[in-house]
Design a protein around this motif. Structure first.
Motif, short mmCIF file in Angstrom:
data_model
loop_
_atom_site.label_atom_id
_atom_site.label_comp_id
_atom_site.label_asym_id
_atom_site.label_seq_id
_atom_site.Cartn_x
_atom_site.Cartn_y
_atom_site.Cartn_z
N UNK A 230 -31.69 -17.08 -21.66
CA UNK A 230 -31.59 -18.35 -21.75
C UNK A 230 -30.08 -19.07 -20.85
N UNK A 231 -30.60 -18.58 -19.89
CA UNK A 231 -29.09 -18.57 -19.19
C UNK A 231 -29.33 -20.36 -17.83
N UNK A 232 -30.44 -20.41 -17.58
CA UNK A 232 -31.27 -20.55 -16.39
C UNK A 232 -31.37 -22.03 -16.49
N UNK A 233 -30.76 -21.93 -17.26
CA UNK A 233 -30.85 -23.49 -17.87
C UNK A 233 -29.62 -25.17 -17.36
N UNK A 234 -30.17 -26.32 -17.36
CA UNK A 234 -29.33 -26.88 -16.73
C UNK A 234 -27.87 -27.47 -16.43
N UNK A 235 -28.14 -27.01 -18.45
CA UNK A 235 -26.52 -26.19 -18.86
C UNK A 235 -25.73 -25.34 -17.97
N UNK A 236 -25.93 -24.15 -18.26
CA UNK A 236 -25.41 -23.37 -17.33
C UNK A 236 -24.92 -23.78 -16.32
N UNK A 237 -26.31 -24.65 -15.37
CA UNK A 237 -25.74 -24.42 -13.70
C UNK A 237 -25.18 -25.65 -13.87
N UNK A 238 -24.44 -26.70 -14.75
CA UNK A 238 -23.58 -27.60 -14.76
C UNK A 238 -22.05 -26.58 -14.66
N UNK A 239 -21.94 -25.36 -15.20
CA UNK A 239 -21.45 -25.44 -15.74
C UNK A 239 -20.31 -24.16 -14.34
N UNK A 240 -21.80 -23.53 -13.76
CA UNK A 240 -21.37 -22.96 -12.86
C UNK A 240 -21.43 -23.79 -11.31
N UNK A 241 -20.97 -24.67 -11.54
CA UNK A 241 -21.27 -26.01 -10.37
C UNK A 241 -19.85 -25.93 -10.17
N UNK A 242 -18.94 -26.46 -11.94
CA UNK A 242 -17.70 -27.00 -11.70
C UNK A 242 -16.63 -25.78 -11.60
N UNK A 243 -17.24 -24.40 -11.48
CA UNK A 243 -16.31 -23.20 -11.57
C UNK A 243 -16.02 -23.36 -9.82
N UNK A 244 -17.51 -23.42 -8.50
CA UNK A 244 -18.11 -23.20 -7.62
C UNK A 244 -17.17 -24.48 -6.74
N UNK A 245 -17.21 -25.16 -7.59
CA UNK A 245 -15.77 -26.35 -6.57
C UNK A 245 -14.88 -27.09 -7.31
N UNK A 246 -14.21 -26.32 -7.54
CA UNK A 246 -12.48 -26.42 -8.59
C UNK A 246 -12.33 -26.36 -7.17
N UNK A 247 -11.14 -27.17 -6.96
CA UNK A 247 -10.05 -27.32 -5.47
C UNK A 247 -9.69 -26.37 -5.57
#
Length: 435
Positions: free
Chosen positions: A418-435
């Motif tokens: 269960x690692x494809x949900x939006x909670x996981x994706x939110x954390x992933x987004x903030x890793x990618x978008x970290x300045x």
């Protein structure tokens, strides 16, 4: 937004299966703001791997990506590699019921038959004649295991012969697996494996005070021990393969990316054994490179994998990822008591280890799993972000470069997959978008 997605397939020995895939990927990469590298885990066919990637990336787009700057043009490298699956019915016959002996016996035969397979590519069911001969000898020994110590010793020797001892390490008791007397190894694996469901549970004391519920592989006896040995062999084989594919194949492709796009930030994301794969790839990177982040989703390797002197003597197998600053962005790790696959697979190592801790599988067990407990004995852990929160408007994370974040996911990840949900994706987004 997602700029484009490319599948790159690797063989069991870490080679690129089709160089045209790499050439097309490199040709289309210019203009990307970030590279997202995704690796599945113990998927045994392409459809499962594809579904994981499609659903996780779909969730990432739903939580929202910026229109400009970091994260606005993400290129995705979708890794395919020949992994094999642990099933819960094999790890926990009967769902943990102590009376599940018949199901355990059936799972033993299934696990042994599966060991005959040595797929060259993801989804193949190819058998290796040498492996099949060793497994057939182990199958012949099964009826004798209850009554014969010699049969039990020989069974262990047959299982060992399937495996490459070149991948032993201190943090998962694999060295002991090869070095301890075969009779003692078999006896250790014949004991039930109880796992407390609460992170940070109190071992035997926790079970006896208040009658706390627990789960695990509770069947005992010779055939149950033989089944656990077969499961351990599958774990070890996948550990070795993930290491080879990551450090040889994926790392080679990413080195080409770095030559073509030296300033492109990379974000390595691995699920299950894919967590080991991308971490192994990271060990090959130059020190203090352009931004590299690491996201481990229910990773199937030791919770001491990134540790510094976890037993006062040994570093974790992947310590150099942090100590040599080969990953200089955030390292984000999801972990939960709900992950029965990692929670049961890893305490198997405690059965053969020097330490007979009763806190099987939790952070007090020296051989617990990353997806169960997060990174242990790791000085870079930052507790300012420690929970994987439910996705929603305004939910975001303040990750920091060079720090490790163990995100407890008891309320947001329900099981190993269960690692494809939006909670996981939110954390992933903030890793990618970290300045």
């Amino acid at each position: 937004m997602l700029k484009g997605q490319w599948e790159i397939e690797f063989t069991k020995d870490g080679r690129v299966f089709d160089e045209d895939q790499v050439n097309a990927f490199l040709q289309d990469l210019p203009g990307a703001t970030d590279l997202l590298v995704l690796s599945h885990g113990w998927n045994n066919d392409r459809n499962e791997a594809t579904a994981l990637y499609d659903e996780l990336l779909g969730s990432l787009e739903k939580v929202g990506l910026p229109d400009s700057g970091r994260g606005s043009g993400i290129a995705v490298m979708r890794v395919l590699w020949p992994s094999k699956k642990f099933t819960l019915k094999s790890l926990i016959p009967g769902g943990g019921a102590a009376s599940a002996t018949s199901q355990s016996d059936a799972a033993l035969i299934e696990a042994l038959e599966d060991l005959k397979q040595d797929p060259f590519r993801l989804g193949e069911t190819r058998q290796d004649p040498t492996r099949a001969a060793l497994v057939n000898r182990a199958l012949e020994l099964v009826p004798k295991l209850e009554s014969s110590l010699q049969a039990r010793r020989e069974y262990v020797l047959q299982i060992r012969a399937l495996l490459d001892p070149g991948f032993v390490s201190e943090d998962d008791a694999s060295r002991e697996f090869f070095e301890v007397d075969p009779g003692k190894v078999f006896a250790a694996f014949s004991q039930p494996v109880a796992v407390l469901p609460m992170a940070g549970g109190g071992g035997a004391a926790g079970m006896s005070s208040g009658g706390a519920a627990f789960l695990g592989d509770l069947v005992d006896g010779a055939k149950a021990g033989a089944r656990r040995l077969a499961n351990y062999a599958t774990y070890y084989s996948m550990k070795a393969r993930a290491s080879v594919v990551g450090a040889a194949g994926v790392a080679s492709v990413l080195s080409q990316v770095r030559r073509e796009s030296p300033n492109l930030p990379m974000h390595l994301v691995g699920h299950s054994f894919g967590g080991r794969l991308v971490t192994a790839a990271a060990t090959t990177f130059p020190e203090r490179d352009t931004r590299v982040s690491l996201v481990l989703l229910q990773a199937a390797f030791s919770h001491n994998g990134l540790a510094a002197k976890y037993d006062r003597k040994h570093d974790g197998a992947f310590r150099t990822v942090l100590s040599d600053v080969r990953v200089n962005g955030p390292v984000v790790i999801t972990h939960t008591k709900n992950d029965q696959a990692v929670g049961v697979a890893y305490p198997l190592a405690s059965r053969i280890a020097r330490d007979r801790s009763s806190a099987l599988g939790d952070q007090n067990d020296p051989y617990g799993g990353m997806g169960r407990n997060g990174a242990q004995h790791t000085p870079e852990v930052d507790r300012s972000e420690s929970v994987l929160r439910k996705a929603g408007v305004g939910v975001s994370y303040a990750f920091k470069a060079g720090k490790v974040f163990n995100l407890l996911a008891d309320k947001t990840i329900s099981n190993h997959g269960d690692v494809r949900n939006m909670s996981v994706a939110t954390a992933l987004r903030d890793v990618v978008c970290l300045p």
